[in-house]
Design a protein around this motif. Structure first.
Motif, mmCIF file in Angstrom:
data_model
loop_
_atom_site.group_PDB
_atom_site.id
_atom_site.type_symbol
_atom_site.label_atom_id
_atom_site.label_comp_id
_atom_site.label_asym_id
_atom_site.label_seq_id
_atom_site.Cartn_x
_atom_site.Cartn_y
_atom_site.Cartn_z
ATOM 1 N N MET A 105 8.601 -5.082 -16.086
ATOM 2 C CA MET A 105 9.553 -4.175 -15.464
ATOM 3 C C MET A 105 10.945 -4.372 -16.044
ATOM 4 S SD MET A 105 8.557 -4.266 -11.421
ATOM 5 C CE MET A 105 8.704 -6.054 -11.368
ATOM 6 N N ARG A 106 11.696 -3.292 -16.154
ATOM 7 C CA ARG A 106 13.097 -3.394 -16.512
ATOM 8 C C ARG A 106 13.900 -3.672 -15.240
ATOM 9 N NH1 ARG A 106 15.702 0.369 -20.757
ATOM 10 N NH2 ARG A 106 16.747 -1.618 -21.140
ATOM 11 N N VAL A 107 15.148 -4.073 -15.428
ATOM 12 C CA VAL A 107 15.938 -4.575 -14.301
ATOM 13 C C VAL A 107 17.263 -3.827 -14.181
ATOM 14 C CG1 VAL A 107 17.051 -6.610 -13.298
ATOM 15 C CG2 VAL A 107 14.889 -6.853 -14.537
ATOM 16 N N ASN A 108 17.513 -3.292 -12.994
ATOM 17 C CA ASN A 108 18.809 -2.745 -12.605
ATOM 18 C C ASN A 108 19.447 -3.716 -11.611
ATOM 19 O OD1 ASN A 108 17.986 -0.520 -14.088
ATOM 20 N ND2 ASN A 108 17.552 0.743 -12.298
ATOM 21 N N ALA A 109 20.707 -3.489 -11.281
ATOM 22 C CA ALA A 109 21.374 -4.341 -10.295
ATOM 23 C C ALA A 109 22.457 -3.537 -9.596
ATOM 24 C CB ALA A 109 21.971 -5.586 -10.951
ATOM 25 N N GLY A 110 22.711 -3.896 -8.337
ATOM 26 C CA GLY A 110 23.771 -3.209 -7.622
ATOM 27 C C GLY A 110 24.082 -3.812 -6.273
ATOM 28 N N ALA A 134 0.827 -1.206 0.000
ATOM 29 C CA ALA A 134 0.000 0.000 0.000
ATOM 30 C C ALA A 134 0.862 1.257 0.000
ATOM 31 C CB ALA A 134 -0.939 -0.005 1.207
ATOM 32 N N ARG A 135 1.884 1.255 0.847
ATOM 33 C CA ARG A 135 2.747 2.431 0.897
ATOM 34 C C ARG A 135 3.498 2.621 -0.414
ATOM 35 N NH1 ARG A 135 7.639 4.172 4.985
ATOM 36 N NH2 ARG A 135 7.913 6.209 4.013
ATOM 37 N N LEU A 136 4.042 1.536 -0.948
ATOM 38 C CA LEU A 136 4.803 1.651 -2.185
ATOM 39 C C LEU A 136 3.911 2.107 -3.340
ATOM 40 C CD1 LEU A 136 7.120 -1.473 -1.878
ATOM 41 C CD2 LEU A 136 7.800 0.944 -1.749
ATOM 42 N N GLU A 137 2.705 1.587 -3.418
ATOM 43 C CA GLU A 137 1.787 2.044 -4.468
ATOM 44 C C GLU A 137 1.570 3.552 -4.366
ATOM 45 O OE1 GLU A 137 -1.750 -0.219 -3.947
ATOM 46 O OE2 GLU A 137 -1.116 -1.830 -5.285
ATOM 47 N N ARG A 138 1.387 4.037 -3.158
ATOM 48 C CA ARG A 138 1.138 5.463 -2.949
ATOM 49 C C ARG A 138 2.352 6.299 -3.357
ATOM 50 N NH1 ARG A 138 0.077 4.941 1.886
ATOM 51 N NH2 ARG A 138 2.026 5.633 2.865
ATOM 52 N N GLU A 139 3.538 5.901 -2.884
ATOM 53 C CA GLU A 139 4.739 6.683 -3.165
ATOM 54 C C GLU A 139 5.118 6.601 -4.644
ATOM 55 O OE1 GLU A 139 5.456 8.615 -1.004
ATOM 56 O OE2 GLU A 139 5.323 7.734 0.989
ATOM 57 N N VAL A 140 5.012 5.425 -5.225
ATOM 58 C CA VAL A 140 5.350 5.265 -6.639
ATOM 59 C C VAL A 140 4.431 6.114 -7.509
ATOM 60 C CG1 VAL A 140 5.311 3.630 -8.567
ATOM 61 C CG2 VAL A 140 6.418 2.984 -6.412
ATOM 62 N N HIS A 178 9.325 11.283 -12.346
ATOM 63 C CA HIS A 178 10.489 10.458 -12.027
ATOM 64 C C HIS A 178 10.293 9.022 -12.520
ATOM 65 C CE1 HIS A 178 11.737 13.657 -9.239
ATOM 66 N NE2 HIS A 178 10.495 13.626 -8.765
ATOM 67 N N ARG A 179 11.370 8.381 -12.937
ATOM 68 C CA ARG A 179 11.353 6.935 -13.165
ATOM 69 C C ARG A 179 11.631 6.262 -11.821
ATOM 70 N NH1 ARG A 179 15.319 6.445 -16.741
ATOM 71 N NH2 ARG A 179 16.923 5.640 -15.366
ATOM 72 N N ILE A 180 10.880 5.203 -11.517
ATOM 73 C CA ILE A 180 10.959 4.604 -10.188
ATOM 74 C C ILE A 180 11.485 3.178 -10.263
ATOM 75 C CG2 ILE A 180 9.724 4.103 -8.063
ATOM 76 C CD1 ILE A 180 9.771 7.075 -8.917
ATOM 77 N N ALA A 228 5.795 0.410 -10.220
ATOM 78 C CA ALA A 228 7.175 0.827 -10.454
ATOM 79 C C ALA A 228 7.614 0.474 -11.870
ATOM 80 C CB ALA A 228 8.108 0.172 -9.439
ATOM 81 N N ASP A 229 8.565 1.245 -12.374
ATOM 82 C CA ASP A 229 9.104 1.002 -13.706
ATOM 83 C C ASP A 229 10.142 -0.106 -13.712
ATOM 84 O OD1 ASP A 229 7.903 3.453 -15.103
ATOM 85 O OD2 ASP A 229 8.974 4.365 -13.419
#
Length: 251
Positions: free
Chosen positions: A191-196, A117-123, A131-133, A152-153
């Motif tokens: 979704m696209r994928v980053n890594a780190g 719920a929080r992530l949906e709201r902030e995203v 912004h891209r998220i 999220a993207d």
């Protein structure tokens, strides 16, 4: 093609040890971008033990003035302070990370079910501001549907266990399998994928070869360690070569 974002936290941490103006976070960021990095990453924590809010503003100004086609990726826990800062600097990418305020470094992804719920709201709010998220995520195939449901993207896969297996070939292969599976699941859900985290030249090359659709790697600690030997330009070039490893491996 996988692109490289250079995490500037190590430069800021080294500067803060003596509270002098050197090393200059801006000058090192400029060198990284001039060498071919697609962007700069910062994770301004509440205690400002490394990257400060002022650094984030200065790096935004650097990119706007000298590298307008490059990106600023700002990572952090979405409290009011952080959300205000990313909006102020117009972060190109915002990476939301479930860190406690006193946490030494990021070491786990979101619980996408408990925090949905929080992530949906902030995203939703951040995307409305342009912004891209990206959301920090464990390499777990079972959570990618829930991650996608937030809107999220991208996800940024946490590669700490993979980096930590540097002396164990079998463990590295297991972690690569987990990362590849999670990346495919994320892609399957749009979704696209980053890594780190704890990525080096050799393990970045192996990761890109296994996950050719990887969009972006964010690298700081090992990159700055290598820069002591090879210089910033030479080091960035070595990582860019690693990011192109899939092309070499596939002929």
């Amino acid at each position: 093609m996988t692109v490289l974002s250079v995490n500037m936290n190590v430069a800021a941490l080294l500067r803060n040890r003596r509270n002098h103006p050197w090393p200059s976070v801006v000058d090192l960021g400029r060198a990284a971008l001039a060498a071919g990095a697609v962007g700069l990453t910062v994770h301004p924590r509440p205690d400002e033990r490394h990257t400060r809010a002022s650094d984030v503003r200065d790096l935004r100004a650097l990119i706007d003035a000298e590298f307008p086609n490059r990106e600023l990726n700002v990572e952090g826990y979405p409290d009011a302070r952080f959300l205000s800062l990313v909006r102020e600097v117009r972060a190109d990418q915002v990476t939301l990370v479930p860190d406690a305020a006193d946490q030494a470094t990021s070491d786990h992804g979101w619980d996408f079910h408990a925090d949905r719920a929080r992530l949906e709201r902030e995203v939703s709010a951040l995307k409305a501001d342009g912004h891209r998220i990206s959301l920090f995520a464990d390499p777990d195939t079972t959570v990618m549907a829930a991650a996608a449901d937030t809107g999220a993207d991208r996800v940024e896969l946490y590669t700490g266990p993979y980096g930590g297996a540097h002396s164990d070939v079998e463990a590295q292969e297991r972690e690569l399998d987990r990362l590849a599976g999670a990346a495919k699941a994320a892609d399957d859900h749009g979704m696209r994928v980053n890594a780190g985290h704890d990525l080096t030249v050799p393990n970045t090359a192996a990761l890109v070869a296994r996950v050719p659709a990887l969009a972006e790697v964010s690298i700081g600690h090992a990159l700055f360690c290598d820069a002591l030997t090879y210089g910033m330009e030479g080091t960035v070039q070595r990582y860019l070569t690693a990011c192109r490893s899939v092309a070499r491996d596939m002929g």
